[in-house]
Design a protein around this motif. Structure first.
Motif, PDB file in Angstrom:
ATOM      1  N   LEU A 386     -36.179 -55.934 -23.680  1.00 32.52           N
ATOM      2  CA  LEU A 386     -35.311 -56.237 -24.826  1.00 32.52           C
ATOM      3  C   LEU A 386     -33.844 -56.246 -24.418  1.00 32.52           C
ATOM      4  N   THR A 387     -33.458 -55.287 -23.578  1.00 34.86           N
ATOM      5  CA  THR A 387     -32.069 -55.239 -23.113  1.00 34.86           C
ATOM      6  C   THR A 387     -31.705 -56.481 -22.323  1.00 34.86           C
ATOM      7  N   ILE A 388     -32.604 -56.888 -21.436  1.00 33.35           N
ATOM      8  CA  ILE A 388     -32.355 -58.090 -20.647  1.00 33.35           C
ATOM      9  C   ILE A 388     -32.250 -59.310 -21.561  1.00 33.35           C
ATOM     10  N   GLY A 389     -33.125 -59.387 -22.564  1.00 33.85           N
ATOM     11  CA  GLY A 389     -33.074 -60.508 -23.491  1.00 33.85           C
ATOM     12  C   GLY A 389     -31.750 -60.594 -24.214  1.00 33.85           C
ATOM     13  N   LYS A 390     -31.209 -59.453 -24.656  1.00 31.65           N
ATOM     14  CA  LYS A 390     -29.941 -59.443 -25.379  1.00 31.65           C
ATOM     15  C   LYS A 390     -28.774 -59.843 -24.488  1.00 31.65           C
ATOM     16  N   ARG A 391     -28.890 -59.531 -23.202  1.00 29.43           N
ATOM     17  CA  ARG A 391     -27.790 -59.835 -22.280  1.00 29.43           C
ATOM     18  C   ARG A 391     -27.906 -61.223 -21.652  1.00 29.43           C
ATOM     19  N   SER A 392     -28.980 -61.916 -21.954  1.00 32.38           N
ATOM     20  CA  SER A 392     -29.248 -63.189 -21.272  1.00 32.38           C
ATOM     21  C   SER A 392     -28.500 -64.344 -21.933  1.00 32.38           C
ATOM     22  N   LEU A 393     -27.207 -64.227 -22.010  1.00 32.54           N
ATOM     23  CA  LEU A 393     -26.387 -65.312 -22.521  1.00 32.54           C
ATOM     24  C   LEU A 393     -26.241 -66.355 -21.417  1.00 32.54           C
ATOM     25  N   PRO A 394     -26.323 -67.644 -21.743  1.00 29.18           N
ATOM     26  CA  PRO A 394     -26.330 -68.669 -20.693  1.00 29.18           C
ATOM     27  C   PRO A 394     -25.040 -68.714 -19.897  1.00 29.18           C
ATOM     28  N   GLN A 395     -25.203 -68.440 -18.588  1.00 30.17           N
ATOM     29  CA  GLN A 395     -24.119 -68.580 -17.624  1.00 30.17           C
ATOM     30  C   GLN A 395     -22.869 -67.818 -18.030  1.00 30.17           C
TER      31      GLN A 395
END
Length: 406
Positions: A386-395
């Motif tokens: 979940l943390t990775i998903g929230k931080r996965s803003l494109p580029q």
């Protein structure tokens, strides 16, 4: 980078059985995609791609040096996290309780067995890459492990396909398919070329891992399991090149967070835009490495937290189990007895006390062959994803309060 796009060739099509719609039954030709040979291609980085690559290398090194060498349980934790997320991309999600039962050898459903098989496949790929070049045998061995739980897919596992496959579209023919991989007769040649590229030492590490993954997915050498084996190839290359020694970078969680973006980047690679896919994977490695550092810190703090709650006596069975929980977060009675070194009765009492205190949860309904899990460790698998998903803003880079790159 200057990269050749896949070329498209028209091939005759003869269905093995007349099934599906009228369009399926009358289809007589298909357009297949032929990836370029890449074993000798130059891979020079510049601009934003070079910067993203550098940031990713720093992030992975910080994870490895900061926690990989000092928190031994992190290795297994991250390997499980990467395998579970990679399975979820393929819509295989048993939940951590069912996965825990499968991991401990208990009765579990097909999805849990498949997720566990993905762990075994990834571990086999990474372990082999740590001692030598990546070979075709490494890949087919991992594929056999991945497909083992399913009787029907296991029969054809471990060998490259001898039939035409496709992604999307009809169940019966490649009509309206999203992507049609190369025909089976050229797959061995393409795989040999891919392995030659994957074992080079003159290519930037994450460029090599990203391109090898994209090329593998384009070749699609197996009838099933290509996504999970292809993502495992990324981790294998990072290990073979020495960027990682213990940790597995959980970048499949970035891909899982937005699968459309992931598949769009693969499509761009096939059109000749290798830079875009390399930058995407580099960003994924950066985001997931820093998120994994947070999980590592959370895991490192758990033993003290557990002891504060349970207040075990020194040298007791309770204390022995607590000390082992990070290494062995899923355990049955036999495992617990080996940890405590005491009688079964003493071990069962310790397990009961730790369960009552909330440190453990019983995963099985039956009183026989019970399996316990350290809920905080397994819940952290979901928390990391979940943390990775929230931080996965494109580029984009995420800057923490201390100003360091996150």
């Amino acid at each position: 980078m200057i990269w050749s796009p896949h070329r498209v060739e028209t091939r005759n099509w003869q269905p093995s059985r007349r099934q599906g719609s009228r369009a399926d039954r009358t289809l007589d030709h298909i357009d297949v995609s032929i990836p370029p040979m890449i074993s000798r291609t130059q891979c020079d980085l510049s601009g934003s791609v070079a910067l993203a690559h550098e940031e990713a290398i720093i992030a992975v090194v910080r994870l490895e040096s900061g926690f990989g060498k000092h928190l031994a349980p992190l290795s297994d934790f991250l390997l499980r996290s990467e395998s579970v997320a990679s399975s979820k991309i393929e819509h295989i999600d048993a939940g951590w309780r069912a996965f825990g039962k499968a991991f401990a050898g208990g009765k579990s459903n097909a999805e849990a067995q498949s997720q566990l098989a993905a762990v075994h496949a990834l571990a086999a790929m990474v372990d082999a890459a740590s001692v030598g070049p990546i070979t075709g045998d490494n890949i087919t061995t991992a594929h056999r492990l991945l497909m083992a739980p399913d009787f029907y897919t296991a029969r054809n596992s471990g060998t490259v396909r001898d039939v035409q496959n496709w992604i999307g579209g009809s169940d019966y023919t490649p009509i309206d398919a999203l992507y049609v991989p190369p025909p089976p007769e050229i797959v061995p040649e393409l795989m040999a070329d891919l392995l030659a590229f994957a074992n080079r030492t003159d290519v930037p590490i994450l460029v090599q891992a990203a391109i090898a993954h994209a090329q593998f997915e384009s070749i699609h050498p197996f009838t099933d399991g290509n996504g999970r084996i292809g993502r495992a190839l990324i981790s294998a290359i990072l290990r073979r090149r020495g960027l990682t020694e213990r940790v597995t970078v959980p970048l499949a969680s970035v891909m899982l967070a937005n699968t459309d973006r992931y598949f769009d980047r693969l499509t761009a690679y096939r059109a000749g835009d290798a830079d875009e896919f390399v930058e995407y994977v580099a960003h994924a490695a950066t985001v997931s490495s820093y998120a994994a550092q947070d999980s590592a810190q959370a895991l490192a703090e758990l033993p003290e937290y557990w002891r504060a709650i349970a207040r075990p006596r020194a040298n007791s069975a309770d204390a022995a189990i607590i000390d082992a929980l990070l290494d062995t977060p899923i355990l049955n009675a036999d495992t617990a007895s080996r940890i405590t070194g005491t009688t079964d009765a003493s071990t069962y009492r310790a397990l009961a006390r730790l369960t009552e205190a909330g440190l453990l949860e019983v995963l099985t309904a039956s009183k026989r062959n019970q399996i316990w899990a350290a809920t905080a460790v397994l819940a952290e698998l979901d928390a990391l994803s979940l943390t990775i998903g929230k931080r996965s803003l494109p580029q984009q880079s995420v800057q923490p309060k201390d100003g360091s790159l996150r």
